[in-house]
Design a protein around this motif. Structure first.
Motif, PDB file in Angstrom:
ATOM      1  N   THR A 123      27.784   7.294  24.413  1.00 17.96           N
ATOM      2  CA  THR A 123      26.749   6.779  23.513  1.00 17.96           C
ATOM      3  C   THR A 123      25.362   6.678  23.955  1.00 17.96           C
ATOM      4  OG1 THR A 123      27.332   4.714  23.546  1.00 17.96           O
ATOM      5  CG2 THR A 123      28.812   5.723  21.404  1.00 17.96           C
ATOM      6  N   ASP A 124      24.415   6.538  22.640  1.00 15.73           N
ATOM      7  CA  ASP A 124      23.006   6.454  23.755  1.00 15.73           C
ATOM      8  C   ASP A 124      22.728   7.273  24.954  1.00 15.73           C
ATOM      9  OD1 ASP A 124      20.496   4.593  22.743  1.00 15.73           O
ATOM     10  OD2 ASP A 124      21.474   2.902  24.021  1.00 15.73           O
ATOM     11  N   VAL A 125      22.124   8.234  24.399  1.00 17.28           N
ATOM     12  CA  VAL A 125      22.119   8.554  25.655  1.00 17.28           C
ATOM     13  C   VAL A 125      21.246  10.214  25.531  1.00 17.28           C
ATOM     14  CG1 VAL A 125      23.654   8.680  26.772  1.00 17.28           C
ATOM     15  CG2 VAL A 125      23.741  10.683  25.482  1.00 17.28           C
ATOM     16  N   GLY A 129      15.397   8.350  26.753  1.00 13.33           N
ATOM     17  CA  GLY A 129      15.294   6.914  28.298  1.00 13.33           C
ATOM     18  C   GLY A 129      16.593   8.116  29.360  1.00 13.33           C
ATOM     19  N   HIS A 131      17.117   8.513  32.273  1.00 20.06           N
ATOM     20  CA  HIS A 131      18.139   8.081  33.119  1.00 20.06           C
ATOM     21  C   HIS A 131      19.466   8.023  32.763  1.00 20.06           C
ATOM     22  CE1 HIS A 131      16.092   4.577  31.537  1.00 20.06           C
ATOM     23  NE2 HIS A 131      16.899   4.073  31.141  1.00 20.06           N
ATOM     24  N   ARG A 132      19.687   7.556  31.412  1.00 22.96           N
ATOM     25  CA  ARG A 132      21.150   6.940  30.527  1.00 22.96           C
ATOM     26  C   ARG A 132      21.218   8.528  30.765  1.00 22.96           C
ATOM     27  NH1 ARG A 132      18.609   4.493  25.561  1.00 22.96           N
ATOM     28  NH2 ARG A 132      17.644   5.816  25.516  1.00 22.96           N
ATOM     29  N   LEU A 133      20.888   9.350  30.651  1.00 24.27           N
ATOM     30  CA  LEU A 133      21.472  10.271  30.548  1.00 24.27           C
ATOM     31  C   LEU A 133      22.141  10.975  31.450  1.00 24.27           C
ATOM     32  CD1 LEU A 133      22.577  13.884  28.867  1.00 24.27           C
ATOM     33  CD2 LEU A 133      19.866  14.309  29.374  1.00 24.27           C
ATOM     34  N   ALA A 135      22.216   9.164  33.991  1.00 20.52           N
ATOM     35  CA  ALA A 135      23.639   8.538  34.587  1.00 20.52           C
ATOM     36  C   ALA A 135      25.328   9.193  34.264  1.00 20.52           C
ATOM     37  CB  ALA A 135      23.840   6.898  34.461  1.00 20.52           C
ATOM     38  N   GLU A 136      24.982  10.322  33.053  1.00 16.25           N
ATOM     39  CA  GLU A 136      26.440  10.362  32.875  1.00 16.25           C
ATOM     40  C   GLU A 136      26.845  12.017  32.900  1.00 16.25           C
ATOM     41  OE1 GLU A 136      29.160   9.425  31.410  1.00 16.25           O
ATOM     42  OE2 GLU A 136      27.874   6.900  30.797  1.00 16.25           O
TER      43      GLU A 136
END
Length: 226
Positions: A123-125, A129, A131-133, A135-136
């Motif tokens: 969630t929330d990628v 942002g 960087h959040r994506l 990271a996954e």
């Protein structure tokens, strides 16, 4: 469809032959149906099929569950399930751009799980942002299929489409401000993506995305056993 493939309930003709054709019983769309109608359809599907029986978009489940024992209700996904399928090794990551997209992502994840897929929810990628994506990205690349759920401008589908080699199923959501046009902007953006080969389903259709992943899993299973 032959006559024996359908059971006529008067108000509905239930496709009891779909499991034999496609590997999964007919899924019931709950919106607009009364509880007694849902009960009759579910009983018919349970009687004539062996696999999971699902009812989507259900906002009140108690009357149906009282009449048809053995079912479960996922309120967040608005999903009724009887006889969920055993989990297979086919992995699906459901990636939601933002918290507002989660209801659709939860529907996709719950349905995919009920039909036997091995599901992880991320969630929330969203692309605001990146960087959040990023990271996954290892988790995304390891999946057999990624379901991308995004509203606004729908850019997450292109971003993930450029990161992974597996099939990507994109779900535009109605999340967004005025020019988002209740999901039409995300829908068109996903169709126009420069990340080639993305599959796009209907606006807010977590169900459609889960069914696309299920069809892909059937082909993968057939290939692995041939």
């Amino acid at each position: 469809m032959t006559g024996s493939d359908a059971v006529d309930l008067g108000f509905a003709r239930v496709d009891v032959g779909r499991e034999a054709r496609q590997g999964l019983p007919e899924v019931v769309y709950g919106t607009g149906k009364t509880a007694p109608q849902i009960v009759s359809i579910v009983r018919t599907l349970l009687q004539h099929n062996d696999g999971p029986v699902l009812v989507t978009r259900v906002t009140s489940a108690s009357e149906v569950l009282d009449a048809v024992p053995g079912g479960s209700y996922d309120e967040s996904a608005r999903l009724l399930v009887w006889r969920p399928a055993p989990r297979t090794t086919f992995t699906v990551v459901v990636a939601a751009a933002g918290t507002a997209d989660q209801p659709v992502a939860l529907e996709a994840a719950a349905i995919a799980t009920a039909v036997g897929l091995d599901v992880t929810l991320v969630t929330d990628v969203g692309v605001a942002g990146l960087h959040r994506l990023l990271a996954e990205q290892d988790r995304l690349r390891a999946a057999d299929t990624v379901i991308v759920v995004a509203g606004m401008e729908g850019a997450l589908a292109s971003a993930i489409g450029g990161l992974v080699a597996c099939p990507v199923v994109a779900v535009p959501t109605s999340t967004g401000y005025g020019a988002g046009l209740e999901g039409v902007t995300a829908l068109l953006a996903m169709h126009a993506s420069c990340a080639a080969g993305i599959t796009v389903v209907n606006i807010d259709s977590g169900f459609g995305a889960a069914m696309a992943a299920f069809r892909l899993s059937r082909v993968a299973c057939r290939s692995s056993t041939s």
